[in-house]
Design a protein around this motif. Structure first.
Motif, PDB file in Angstrom:
ATOM      1  N   ALA A 209       6.231  13.580 -35.911  1.00  0.00           N
ATOM      2  CA  ALA A 209       7.292  14.257 -35.163  1.00  0.00           C
ATOM      3  C   ALA A 209       7.067  14.125 -33.656  1.00  0.00           C
ATOM      4  O   ALA A 209       8.034  13.998 -32.892  1.00  0.00           O
ATOM      5  CB  ALA A 209       7.338  15.732 -35.563  1.00  0.00           C
ATOM      6  N   ARG A 210       5.803  14.142 -33.226  1.00  0.00           N
ATOM      7  CA  ARG A 210       5.498  13.970 -31.802  1.00  0.00           C
ATOM      8  C   ARG A 210       6.015  12.613 -31.321  1.00  0.00           C
ATOM      9  O   ARG A 210       6.621  12.510 -30.253  1.00  0.00           O
ATOM     10  CB  ARG A 210       3.991  14.077 -31.576  1.00  0.00           C
ATOM     11  CG  ARG A 210       3.567  13.892 -30.126  1.00  0.00           C
ATOM     12  CD  ARG A 210       2.049  14.001 -29.949  1.00  0.00           C
ATOM     13  NE  ARG A 210       1.561  15.351 -30.234  1.00  0.00           N
ATOM     14  CZ  ARG A 210       0.292  15.726 -30.130  1.00  0.00           C
ATOM     15  NH1 ARG A 210      -0.618  14.839 -29.742  1.00  0.00           N
ATOM     16  NH2 ARG A 210      -0.076  16.965 -30.397  1.00  0.00           N
ATOM     17  N   ARG A 211       5.791  11.579 -32.106  1.00  0.00           N
ATOM     18  CA  ARG A 211       6.299  10.248 -31.748  1.00  0.00           C
ATOM     19  C   ARG A 211       7.821  10.232 -31.704  1.00  0.00           C
ATOM     20  O   ARG A 211       8.429   9.718 -30.759  1.00  0.00           O
ATOM     21  CB  ARG A 211       5.835   9.203 -32.767  1.00  0.00           C
ATOM     22  CG  ARG A 211       4.387   8.806 -32.689  1.00  0.00           C
ATOM     23  CD  ARG A 211       4.179   7.549 -33.504  1.00  0.00           C
ATOM     24  NE  ARG A 211       2.797   7.175 -33.612  1.00  0.00           N
ATOM     25  CZ  ARG A 211       2.395   5.959 -33.950  1.00  0.00           C
ATOM     26  NH1 ARG A 211       3.288   5.023 -34.227  1.00  0.00           N
ATOM     27  NH2 ARG A 211       1.112   5.671 -34.035  1.00  0.00           N
ATOM     28  N   ASP A 212       8.412  10.794 -32.732  1.00  0.00           N
ATOM     29  CA  ASP A 212       9.878  10.771 -32.821  1.00  0.00           C
ATOM     30  C   ASP A 212      10.509  11.537 -31.670  1.00  0.00           C
ATOM     31  O   ASP A 212      11.533  11.119 -31.114  1.00  0.00           O
ATOM     32  CB  ASP A 212      10.329  11.358 -34.162  1.00  0.00           C
ATOM     33  CG  ASP A 212       9.924  10.487 -35.355  1.00  0.00           C
ATOM     34  OD1 ASP A 212       9.615   9.300 -35.124  1.00  0.00           O
ATOM     35  OD2 ASP A 212       9.915  10.997 -36.489  1.00  0.00           O
TER      36      ASP A 212
ATOM     37  N   ARG B 225       7.894   5.229 -25.466  1.00  0.00           N
ATOM     38  CA  ARG B 225       6.556   4.671 -25.265  1.00  0.00           C
ATOM     39  C   ARG B 225       5.478   5.470 -25.997  1.00  0.00           C
ATOM     40  O   ARG B 225       5.459   6.688 -25.965  1.00  0.00           O
ATOM     41  CB  ARG B 225       6.276   4.622 -23.767  1.00  0.00           C
ATOM     42  CG  ARG B 225       4.942   4.017 -23.396  1.00  0.00           C
ATOM     43  CD  ARG B 225       4.871   3.723 -21.906  1.00  0.00           C
ATOM     44  NE  ARG B 225       5.684   2.561 -21.551  1.00  0.00           N
ATOM     45  CZ  ARG B 225       5.697   2.016 -20.347  1.00  0.00           C
ATOM     46  NH1 ARG B 225       4.988   2.564 -19.361  1.00  0.00           N
ATOM     47  NH2 ARG B 225       6.437   0.950 -20.094  1.00  0.00           N
ATOM     48  N   LEU B 226       4.557   4.749 -26.654  1.00  0.00           N
ATOM     49  CA  LEU B 226       3.404   5.352 -27.296  1.00  0.00           C
ATOM     50  C   LEU B 226       2.295   5.555 -26.257  1.00  0.00           C
ATOM     51  O   LEU B 226       2.220   4.816 -25.273  1.00  0.00           O
ATOM     52  CB  LEU B 226       2.909   4.462 -28.434  1.00  0.00           C
ATOM     53  CG  LEU B 226       3.949   4.185 -29.537  1.00  0.00           C
ATOM     54  CD1 LEU B 226       3.449   3.117 -30.490  1.00  0.00           C
ATOM     55  CD2 LEU B 226       4.275   5.462 -30.291  1.00  0.00           C
TER      56      LEU B 226
ATOM     57  N   LEU C 138      -1.191   2.459 -34.107  1.00  0.00           N
ATOM     58  CA  LEU C 138       0.140   2.479 -33.498  1.00  0.00           C
ATOM     59  C   LEU C 138       1.188   1.946 -34.465  1.00  0.00           C
ATOM     60  O   LEU C 138       2.338   2.405 -34.468  1.00  0.00           O
ATOM     61  CB  LEU C 138       0.139   1.652 -32.205  1.00  0.00           C
ATOM     62  CG  LEU C 138      -0.733   2.169 -31.054  1.00  0.00           C
ATOM     63  CD1 LEU C 138      -0.602   1.245 -29.852  1.00  0.00           C
ATOM     64  CD2 LEU C 138      -0.371   3.598 -30.676  1.00  0.00           C
ATOM     65  N   THR C 139       0.790   1.002 -35.295  1.00  0.00           N
ATOM     66  CA  THR C 139       1.719   0.405 -36.255  1.00  0.00           C
ATOM     67  C   THR C 139       1.979   1.324 -37.440  1.00  0.00           C
ATOM     68  O   THR C 139       3.059   1.270 -38.046  1.00  0.00           O
ATOM     69  CB  THR C 139       1.155  -0.939 -36.754  1.00  0.00           C
ATOM     70  OG1 THR C 139       0.950  -1.803 -35.633  1.00  0.00           O
ATOM     71  CG2 THR C 139       2.089  -1.606 -37.739  1.00  0.00           C
ATOM     72  N   ASP C 140       1.016   2.167 -37.776  1.00  0.00           N
ATOM     73  CA  ASP C 140       1.111   2.991 -38.988  1.00  0.00           C
ATOM     74  C   ASP C 140       0.975   4.472 -38.618  1.00  0.00           C
ATOM     75  O   ASP C 140      -0.115   5.047 -38.709  1.00  0.00           O
ATOM     76  CB  ASP C 140       0.013   2.579 -39.962  1.00  0.00           C
ATOM     77  CG  ASP C 140       0.165   3.204 -41.340  1.00  0.00           C
ATOM     78  OD1 ASP C 140       0.946   4.172 -41.462  1.00  0.00           O
ATOM     79  OD2 ASP C 140      -0.510   2.748 -42.286  1.00  0.00           O
TER      80      ASP C 140
END
Length: 437
Positions: free
Chosen positions: A240-243, A248-249, A397-399
């Motif tokens: 959820a933080r990413r979304d 940008r990561l 980062l990919t998963d």
């Protein structure tokens, strides 16, 4: 039981030993122990409530003058007291970042000689104060470079002596060989004045036991503890933080900005990551005069590699700033090139529920789950290898689901093994065993 911790101040910057000792004494007091924290050389700096005494022993001005100016080895106490004034030492502590380990060989040898060294007057004053006013049952020294004090303190007070092993080899290795060998010889010799050493992990316990000639019963392993109250009770939802960020990561770094901690390795890995991800590095840590050049080199390196807009250096951050950093990143990297003896930033990242990427040496295999893939809290990479660091970071980062699972395991490990209360309880038990008839 009266417990006295003596910890070396760090010149106005945050350091792992000051943070460890401050947290430990706070937790000991919280469980009812009569414990005090006494700074040596200069006042301590922490990012939480500082419980250190106002008094500073082995005042840095007197120690330096007695090393370099013979007259000050015989000055009266009223003059020494003026040089030990808190305002003067606080001023000094903000300006000691220019000292280099390579220049401190003679002073280190002298302080390890204790009552036979050039600072014998300071050693005698410390021992007399402890005997007359404090009357400790246990005196705990924050690192092995202080064990020149142990013999005089024991003779004056009868106290048991404990010493934490705290990454001293990094400092000693930077000293020219003309003094380095003598330092190791004195450490080996003075170790006889210490009742028990404490290491924060098995790796460093074994390493220093071999260097100091210690038997297995002389070193206790007590993991580093942190005050978990400031960290989330439940692991965060990293997906959820990413979304929520929607773009940008972010890879976080929090450590001293020096070659040993490997910030440049992370900068070199960044363009490899940027080829496949929209990613940036946000780094923070203590900044002192001798390391500003390295910080500038890392910034210049990022620019020359075409990722200057993906690299941010925040400098030294306070506790809210540290927590905010850990709450804003997707994973944490600490690519030390020298085997790490403490690893406090990694423990804090685990407590924040963030997955960790760290080199496969020092304490990190232990911290991240003892090499058990099913319980691991992060990924290991080849030390000093930017490409392998980029590989490990890229996997997470990919998963995002895997990254979140590792973060959750780290959160559980931090609460199981690295609570300040557990650290304090283990120390209290050690002190009780040493002082029992």
């Amino acid at each position: 039981m009266k417990i006295v911790h003596i910890t070396a101040g760090a010149g106005g910057r945050l350091c792992g030993s000051c943070l460890h000792d401050n947290t430990l004494v706070r937790a000991l007091r919280g469980r009812g122990c009569d414990a005090i924290l006494v700074p040596a050389y200069v006042p301590t700096t922490t990012d939480e409530e500082n419980v250190a005494e106002r008094r500073v022993v082995m005042g840095g001005v007197n120690v330096w003058l007695q090393e370099h100016v013979p007259l000050f080895r015989h000055t009266p106490r009223f003059l020494d007291a003026a040089l030990d004034s808190r305002p003067l030492l606080e001023w000094l502590s903000s300006r000691t970042g220019g000292a280099r380990a390579a220049d401190l060989g003679p002073l280190t040898v002298s302080t390890l000689q204790g009552a036979a060294g050039r600072q014998r007057k300071e050693v005698a004053k410390l021992a007399a104060w402890l005997a007359a006013e404090v009357r400790p049952d246990v005196v705990h020294l924050s690192n092995a470079l202080l064990i020149g004090l142990a013999g005089a303190i024991r003779r004056a007070t009868g106290a048991r002596i404990v010493c934490t092993l705290s990454g001293e080899d990094i400092f000693i290795d930077q000293i020219p060989e003309s003094h380095r060998g003598e330092i190791w010889r004195l450490l080996h010799e003075r170790a006889a004045d210490v009742d028990r050493f404490v290491a924060l992990n098995q790796f460093y316990a074994d390493f220093m036991a071999a260097r100091l000639g210690l038997g297995p019963d002389r070193v206790a392993v007590i993991p580093h503890g942190v005050d978990l109250a400031a960290f989330p009770a439940l692991p965060p939802d990293l997906v959820a933080r990413r979304d929520a960020r929607g773009g940008r990561l972010v890879v976080g770094y929090l450590a001293r900005a020096c070659v040993e901690k490997g910030l440049d390795v992370l900068v070199r890995a960044l363009p490899m990551l940027a080829d496949h991800h929209d990613v940036e590095v946000v780094a923070a840590g203590a900044t002192v005069a001798t390391e500003r050049g390295y910080i500038a080199e890392c910034e210049g390196l990022a620019t020359s590699l075409g990722v200057g807009d993906r690299y941010r250096w925040l400098g030294q951050v306070d506790r809210p700033g540290k927590l905010a950093l850990l709450e804003s990143i997707d994973l944490f990297a600490m690519p030390t090139v020298h085997p790490e003896a403490k690893g406090l930033p990694v423990i804090e990242a685990m407590a924040a529920g963030v997955p960790v990427v760290a080199p496969d040496h020092g304490t990190f295999p232990e911290l991240l789950g003892d090499g058990d893939g099913a319980r691991a809290a992060g990924l290991l990479h080849r030390p000093g290898d930017p490409a392998d660091l980029a590989r490990a970071i890229g996997e997470l980062l990919t998963d995002p689901v895997r990254a979140a699972a590792l973060g959750g395991r780290g959160h559980a490990l931090a609460r199981d093994r690295h609570a300040a209360d557990s650290m304090a309880d283990a120390h209290a038990q050690l002190y009780a065993r040493l002082t029992s008839p």
